[in-house]
Design a protein around this motif. Structure first.
Motif, short mmCIF file in Angstrom:
data_model
loop_
_atom_site.label_atom_id
_atom_site.label_comp_id
_atom_site.label_asym_id
_atom_site.label_seq_id
_atom_site.Cartn_x
_atom_site.Cartn_y
_atom_site.Cartn_z
N ASN A 99 -65.63 23.06 -21.79
CA ASN A 99 -65.13 23.94 -21.61
C ASN A 99 -66.40 24.42 -21.92
O ASN A 99 -67.05 24.82 -23.62
CB ASN A 99 -63.87 24.52 -22.63
CG ASN A 99 -63.30 25.79 -22.35
OD1 ASN A 99 -63.57 26.50 -21.50
ND2 ASN A 99 -62.66 26.03 -21.62
N TYR A 150 -66.94 27.41 -23.15
CA TYR A 150 -66.43 28.73 -24.50
C TYR A 150 -65.54 28.33 -25.27
O TYR A 150 -65.53 27.30 -25.46
CB TYR A 150 -65.15 29.53 -23.52
CG TYR A 150 -65.52 30.22 -22.22
CD1 TYR A 150 -66.75 30.97 -21.50
CD2 TYR A 150 -65.18 29.62 -20.95
CE1 TYR A 150 -66.57 31.90 -21.06
CE2 TYR A 150 -66.13 30.09 -19.31
CZ TYR A 150 -66.38 31.56 -19.12
OH TYR A 150 -66.94 31.61 -18.54
N LEU A 207 -57.10 26.98 -24.70
CA LEU A 207 -58.94 26.94 -23.74
C LEU A 207 -58.50 25.82 -23.60
O LEU A 207 -57.71 24.43 -23.78
CB LEU A 207 -59.93 26.77 -24.71
CG LEU A 207 -60.62 27.58 -25.13
CD1 LEU A 207 -60.07 28.98 -26.09
CD2 LEU A 207 -62.31 27.77 -25.68
N LYS A 208 -58.84 24.73 -22.36
CA LYS A 208 -58.88 23.51 -22.12
C LYS A 208 -59.57 22.21 -21.98
O LYS A 208 -60.87 23.25 -22.64
CB LYS A 208 -58.55 23.39 -19.89
CG LYS A 208 -57.32 24.22 -19.12
CD LYS A 208 -58.03 24.14 -17.94
CE LYS A 208 -56.77 24.39 -17.22
NZ LYS A 208 -56.63 24.05 -15.51
N THR A 209 -59.74 21.19 -22.57
CA THR A 209 -60.21 20.07 -22.84
C THR A 209 -60.68 19.44 -21.32
O THR A 209 -61.68 18.52 -21.62
CB THR A 209 -60.37 19.47 -24.48
OG1 THR A 209 -58.23 18.74 -23.83
CG2 THR A 209 -60.37 20.61 -25.70
N VAL A 257 -61.70 20.95 -17.07
CA VAL A 257 -62.05 22.40 -16.89
C VAL A 257 -62.65 23.11 -15.30
O VAL A 257 -63.34 21.72 -15.28
CB VAL A 257 -62.75 22.04 -18.37
CG1 VAL A 257 -63.40 23.38 -17.88
CG2 VAL A 257 -62.52 21.92 -18.70
N GLY A 258 -62.32 23.99 -15.21
CA GLY A 258 -62.77 25.29 -14.19
C GLY A 258 -62.09 24.56 -12.79
O GLY A 258 -61.63 25.49 -11.55
N TYR A 309 -60.42 27.74 -17.69
CA TYR A 309 -60.80 27.68 -18.61
C TYR A 309 -59.63 27.81 -19.81
O TYR A 309 -59.78 27.39 -20.73
CB TYR A 309 -62.68 28.24 -18.94
CG TYR A 309 -63.25 27.89 -17.93
CD1 TYR A 309 -64.64 27.20 -18.17
CD2 TYR A 309 -63.01 28.68 -16.74
CE1 TYR A 309 -65.07 26.24 -16.75
CE2 TYR A 309 -64.43 28.24 -15.53
CZ TYR A 309 -65.17 27.26 -15.98
OH TYR A 309 -66.59 27.00 -14.88
N TYR A 310 -59.49 29.10 -19.79
CA TYR A 310 -58.74 29.76 -20.97
C TYR A 310 -57.63 30.78 -20.65
O TYR A 310 -58.03 31.47 -19.68
CB TYR A 310 -59.64 30.36 -22.16
CG TYR A 310 -60.64 31.08 -21.43
CD1 TYR A 310 -60.10 32.87 -21.98
CD2 TYR A 310 -61.88 31.18 -21.37
CE1 TYR A 310 -60.52 33.97 -21.31
CE2 TYR A 310 -62.57 31.84 -20.72
CZ TYR A 310 -61.98 32.89 -21.18
OH TYR A 310 -62.92 34.36 -20.30
#
Length: 294
Positions: free
Chosen positions: A188, A190, A229-231, A234-235, A260-261
């Motif tokens: 991510n 971010y 938040l994603k790990t 992502v996207g 993403y989040y």
């Protein structure tokens, strides 16, 4: 010696000296884990890893000083866990390590990160971390003469590895090597602090499948902030949420299909206990009421 007698001798030796066999196995395991450590910096960043020998010797001998490489100054750089584990936050003031973090890994080995300018949790706190989780920023606190990151890899017995390996690069005593980070690459872009904004610092987090939920606090205005938040994936938009509930008040939730989040969810809660959490897909986390007066 006959084969039968030889086999019996080997069995007897193993029975009489089990600790030797165990120690060899442990050492092999430690080496394997140490070799999997990433650089403690953002993906693509290159800094010098200096395992220097001098008079007086570097203390402890075998620790790495991460230093500026080329035009990329190291001061203020985000510091990330080089492997997963539990991070413990400490502050030695104007002496020794200054602000420093020890991450204890699942096999008993440890890494240390010292002279930090900031830490994502207060001294005395702890949190579980993944490889790549931010734990602080580079500084020059404690007994430091210039901004750099003091880094150690320690065995489960506490001894410092004098030839630590990061990114597959072994830096032995007396060596100085430029190492490029692959930590959190493809992850991510971010950070929780970027999502919540200036003045917010992470005070707690919890893992969910495919990511992590973060609780942050801004001591300047008394607001809490929660973001998920994603790990992985992502996207790619998928169902996510983040919520925050000050005790005695209604819950505020941000949910939807995000890449993403989720969040940020911000609430004023000075001196108040909060319940917080979030989800990715069907996996969710909900805290008890905690962090009263954060």
């Amino acid at each position: 010696m006959k084969p039968t007698i030889l086999a019996l001798s080997v069995i007897l030796a193993a029975a009489l000296f089990p600790q030797a066999a165990s120690a060899a196995s442990s050492a092999a395991g430690s080496t394997q884990v140490m070799a999997s450590h990433k650089s403690p910096f953002n993906c693509g960043k290159t800094f010098y890893a200096n395992n220097w020998i001098d008079t007086p010797p570097h203390n402890p001998e075998g620790s790495i000083d991460w230093q500026t490489y080329g035009s990329d100054a190291i001061d203020g750089e985000p510091v990330r866990a080089t492997a997963a584990g539990t991070a413990y936050f400490n502050d030695a003031g104007s002496t020794s390590y200054g602000k420093w973090v020890e991450v204890r890994h699942g096999d008993g080995t440890r890494t240390r990160y010292a002279h930090l300018a900031t830490m994502v949790r207060a001294a005395g706190g702890s949190m579980s971390v993944s490889q790549g989780t931010q734990i602080g920023t580079v500084g020059s606190t404690g007994g430091s003469n210039a901004p750099h990151l003091h880094y150690e890899q320690r065995t489960s017995g506490g001894a410092v590895d004098t030839s630590p390996t990061v990114e597959g690069v072994t830096v032995s005593l007396g060596q100085k090597k430029a190492v490029t980070s692959t930590n959190a690459c493809g992850g991510n872009p971010y950070t929780p602090e970027e999502v919540c904004g200036s003045g917010y610092a992470t005070i707690d987090s919890a893992a969910v499948t495919g990511g992590r939920v973060y609780l942050l606090f801004n001591s300047g205005n008394g607001y809490n902030c929660v973001t998920t938040l994603k790990t992985t994936n992502v996207g790619s938009p998928s169902s996510m949420s983040a919520f925050l509930e000050p005790e005695g008040s209604n819950r505020t939730t941000n949910s939807g299909s995000f890449g993403y989040y989720a969040g940020p969810v911000k609430r004023s809660a000075p001196g108040t206990c909060v319940k917080w959490g979030g989800s990715i897909g069907s996996d969710s986390y909900t805290s008890p009421f905690e962090h009263c007066g954060s």
